[in-house]
Write a protein that holds these residues in place. Structure first.
Motif, PDB file in Angstrom:
ATOM      1  N   VAL A 125       0.833  -1.202   0.000  1.00  0.00           N
ATOM      2  CA  VAL A 125       0.000   0.000   0.000  1.00  0.00           C
ATOM      3  C   VAL A 125       0.866   1.250   0.000  1.00  0.00           C
ATOM      4  N   ALA A 130      -8.108   3.211  -6.338  1.00  0.00           N
ATOM      5  CA  ALA A 130      -8.755   2.580  -5.185  1.00  0.00           C
ATOM      6  C   ALA A 130      -8.336   1.123  -4.961  1.00  0.00           C
ATOM      7  N   VAL A 150      -5.713   0.261  -2.292  1.00  0.00           N
ATOM      8  CA  VAL A 150      -6.159   0.230  -0.897  1.00  0.00           C
ATOM      9  C   VAL A 150      -6.934  -1.057  -0.624  1.00  0.00           C
ATOM     10  N   GLU A 151      -7.792  -1.436  -1.557  1.00  0.00           N
ATOM     11  CA  GLU A 151      -8.562  -2.667  -1.398  1.00  0.00           C
ATOM     12  C   GLU A 151      -7.642  -3.879  -1.255  1.00  0.00           C
ATOM     13  N   THR A 207     -11.728   0.040   5.638  1.00  0.00           N
ATOM     14  CA  THR A 207     -11.046   1.252   5.177  1.00  0.00           C
ATOM     15  C   THR A 207     -11.647   1.714   3.853  1.00  0.00           C
ATOM     16  N   PRO A 241     -11.422   3.213   0.443  1.00  0.00           N
ATOM     17  CA  PRO A 241     -10.330   3.461  -0.503  1.00  0.00           C
ATOM     18  C   PRO A 241     -10.285   4.893  -1.027  1.00  0.00           C
ATOM     19  N   SER A 242     -11.458   5.457  -1.331  1.00  0.00           N
ATOM     20  CA  SER A 242     -11.461   6.800  -1.910  1.00  0.00           C
ATOM     21  C   SER A 242     -10.946   7.834  -0.927  1.00  0.00           C
TER      22      SER A 242
END
Length: 202
Positions: free
Chosen positions: A84, A137, A140-141, A153, A155-156
């Motif tokens: 990440v 995004a 993050v996913e 969490t 993502p945006s």
């Protein structure tokens, strides 16, 4: 129901006309700002008939909306570094390079300024960033799936948190952040995400 001017994607020869007009519009925005964007001038620069430009885009805001849509489609895809933090650093570096670019930087500043007082430009700008945030995004996913970030969490929120301080610096100081500042923005967003700041829902 007919589409708004500037929202239909053409093909063939029409695509070449569109590319020339959008390139000319971007040049004017970068050189002179939104206030000086004129369809007749854009047509002259693009070496396209004025009636063609008026018929296809209808207005300056229609042209800007199409330009932003094209820029979103042409932007570089997200990085996939395997972590990440690595991905967020890559995102921050891309944003910084865009803001530092001799053409793209002034162009974005002109559009952002126009969006504060023009509803359609603001809507087009939101669509542009929705596309770009959506592109990043998954980093993050995937981080959530790997256990690097807590479940839930958003993502945006994380992706926007990376670029927010970079844009703020440009808009409030006129200075483009350096590479160290881009790294700090990514690290701050990552640290906040790890601590659960961007967890939403139950």
């Amino acid at each position: 129901m007919s589409a708004e001017p500037g929202t239909v994607r053409p093909g063939g020869r029409t695509a070449r006309v569109r590319a020339a007009v959008l390139r000319a519009a971007g040049d004017v925005l970068a050189e002179q700002g939104f206030a000086h964007l004129d369809l007749a001038d854009v047509a002259r620069r693009a070496e396209v008939g004025k009636t063609t430009v008026y018929r296809r885009w209808g207005s300056v805001t229609g042209l800007v909306a199409d330009l932003l849509g094209d820029m979103a489609e042409q932007s570089l895809p997200r990085a996939d570094t395997g972590s990440v933090l690595g991905d967020l650093r890559a995102n921050a570096a891309l944003v910084r390079r865009t803001l530092a670019d001799a053409r793209q930087g002034p162009l974005f500043r002109a559009v952002i300024a126009a969006a504060t007082s023009d509803a359609r430009t603001a809507q087009a700008l939101r669509r542009f960033y929705d596309v770009r945030v959506g592109e990043w995004a998954p980093c993050v996913e995937q981080g959530v799936a790997r256990g690097e970030l807590p479940a839930g969490t958003d993502p945006s929120l994380v992706v926007r948190a990376v670029s927010a301080p970079l844009y703020y610096t440009v808009l409030t100081t006129g200075v483009v952040p350096d590479e160290a500042a881009a790294d700090r923005a990514a690290e701050a967003a990552f640290a906040a995400a790890v601590s659960g700041v961007y967890v939403v829902g139950d």
